[in-house]
Each structure stands twice: as C-alpha cells, then as structure tokens.
Enzyme design. Structure first.
Site, PDB file in Angstrom:
ATOM      1  CB  CYS A  95     -31.157 -58.325 156.108  1.00  0.00           C
ATOM      2  SG  CYS A  95     -30.466 -59.772 155.599  1.00  0.00           S
TER       3      CYS A  95
HETATM    4  N1  GLN Z   1     -32.204 -64.879 154.144  1.00  0.00           N
HETATM    5  C1  GLN Z   1     -31.679 -63.784 153.227  1.00  0.00           C
HETATM    6  C2  GLN Z   1     -29.973 -63.986 153.493  1.00  0.00           C
HETATM    7  O1  GLN Z   1     -29.375 -65.164 153.551  1.00  0.00           O
HETATM    8  C3  GLN Z   1     -31.799 -62.767 153.996  1.00  0.00           C
HETATM    9  C4  GLN Z   1     -31.441 -62.573 155.429  1.00  0.00           C
HETATM   10  C5  GLN Z   1     -31.973 -61.688 156.479  1.00  0.00           C
HETATM   11  O2  GLN Z   1     -32.938 -61.057 156.359  1.00  0.00           O
HETATM   12  N2  GLN Z   1     -31.179 -61.608 157.519  1.00  0.00           N
HETATM   13  O3  GLN Z   1     -29.236 -63.272 152.953  1.00  0.00           O
END
Ligand code: GLN
Length: 254
Positions: free
Chosen positions: A2
């Site tokens: 994210c």
């Molecule tokens: N693990 C978290 C999720 O699945 C954050 C993912 C991320 O940083 N892309 O939403």
C-alpha cells in the site's frame, strides 16, 4: 504494497491533498514511483479527516480502486480539513477484501494505517495473540494483518503509551515473538502524526505551514526528506523529528 499519507496544516481540500498532486495518492493507486513491494494499489482505499471542533474523525472507505469511485472527486472537492490520513490498498494475498479491510482503521480520535505485511498471517498471529487480549481479537474490524496490528497498537495507546512508543513497541514485541514482515505504520490524532519506516519507503515534508508524511513524495518540488529504515518520525506543522526505533523503545520491557 500500500501507499499512505497524512497531512496536518492549514485547511486544504481532499482534492488538493490527494488528487491534484502530480504523483499524489490518486496516481500512486496505479503508478507508485517508489513502492518496494507490489505494483498497483487497486484493492480499495480510504480517507479519514477531522472537522473543526470535532475530535473524532470521519472516514470514507471503499473496496474499489481510488480512480474507480465516481463519488470521490466531488466529495474531495468540497471537503476541507486541517488533518487527513488516507491510504490506497494492495491487498496482501490471503487477506480479507471489502471496505472494512481498507485503512484508515480508527478508534476515538485515532486514525491508523499499515503499509506492509505480517508474514504468514493469520497462522503466524497465533503465538502473537498472547500479546493482545481476546476482546481485542474479537473486535477486529476485518480479518487483515493490519487490523490485528492496529489492535496491538491501540492496546498500548489505551494503556497510556505515547504514540511513537506504541508503534515502536508493537513492532518490537511482534518481532520478539517470532513475527516478521514489514511494518510501516502511520498514526494521527489530528494534532501530530507518527510514522514508522520498517521495510518500505517513508518521506515527510514541511511546507506552507503544514506537514505531510507519506510513503513517497507526491511531487518533485524541494523539501522532501526520506525517513531511514527502522526509524520513526514524529511530525506536526511546527516541526518533525526522526529517531531510531530502538531509541523510542529503550527501557520499555513489555
Ligand atoms: N497487509 C495489508 C493488507 O493486506 C497492507 C497491504 C499493503 O501494504 N499493501 O491490506
């Protein structure tokens, strides 16, 4: 994974903060420039913001890509705030879908986001569950590693830990219990913003009487500073400080 961003400063529209910047969060949904893991962030998004005179923020979260929400541009144009935390999501494989799994997570005056992954979730959380209590687990907003990590952070905040200690001690205790992964957290109460760099990128900029802490710069203007890995940034419009995670948790034994 994210991308996330927090802003504190003079009232600004969500549009000016998220959509207008040439490399802002809106564009980072499909073309992040510095993301270390994953490619696009199309599994949902969320925006939390504070209205003047109300300490409890509002949230708008969707499970569509930021560019795929026909209501966002309009909402963002007329919504202005002095304090905003927003995120675009690339779901880690195995995590729940849906708006409840998109950051920001919230409780009372707090907004929280996690860029990263707790390896092996949810199996890996089993030994870590002792770090929390059952009540916290049962009230997770969604079956996502980020919601679990937020529950751990919130437990520490409720016990009276300063925000940067709550973030740093959560990372330390998860790692001490055998958990591994990437733990870039972003947390605000609308007055200050706290961010950890632990496995992915984090930057901040003080500009125009405001401060932005974000996974990556939203433009190529001067003033952006990168937060080194394994450090925490504490920022407010008046200034920012960076400290090693180990310094923040020094003397904390739990
Ligand atoms: N693990 C978290 C999720 O699945 C954050 C993912 C991320 O940083 N892309 O939403």
């Amino acid at each position: 994974m994210c991308r996330h961003l927090a802003y504190l400063g003079p009232p600004a529209s969500l549009r000016a903060l998220l959509i207008d910047p040439p490399f802002g969060l809106y564009r980072q949904a499909w073309a992040p420039r510095r993301q270390r893991h994953g490619t696009v962030n199309a599994d949902g998004f969320g925006v939390g913001w504070y209205a003047d005179g109300d300490p409890v923020p509002a949230r708008y979260r969707r499970d569509v890509p930021m560019w795929g929400d026909p209501s966002l541009a309009d909402l963002a144009r007329v919504t202005r705030s002095r304090a905003v935390l927003a995120a675009v999501r690339s779901a880690t494989p195995g995590m729940a879908a849906g708006p409840a799994a998109a950051a920001p997570f919230a409780s009372g005056r707090w907004l929280f986001s996690h860029n990263g992954a707790l390896s092996g979730w949810p199996g890996s959380a089993e030994p870590l569950a002792v770090l929390s209590d059952l009540n916290v687990i049962l009230t997770l907003e969604a079956m996502v590693d980020s919601a679990f990590l937020w529950a751990l952070v919130l437990g520490r905040l409720r016990a009276g830990a300063p925000a940067e200690v709550a973030l740093g001690a959560t990372i330390r205790s998860v790692e001490a219990a055998g958990g591994s992964g990437r733990f870039n957290f972003l947390l605000t109460d609308g007055e200050s913003v706290f961010g950890t760099a632990a496995g992915d990128t984090l930057w901040y900029r003080l500009a125009g009487a405001g401060v932005t802490v974000a996974s990556e710069p939203s433009d190529d203007e001067p003033g952006w500073t990168e937060v080194p890995d394994r450090h925490v940034v504490t920022a407010a419009p008046s200034g920012a400080a960076i400290r090693p995670l180990t310094a923040v948790t020094e003397g904390i034994t739990t």
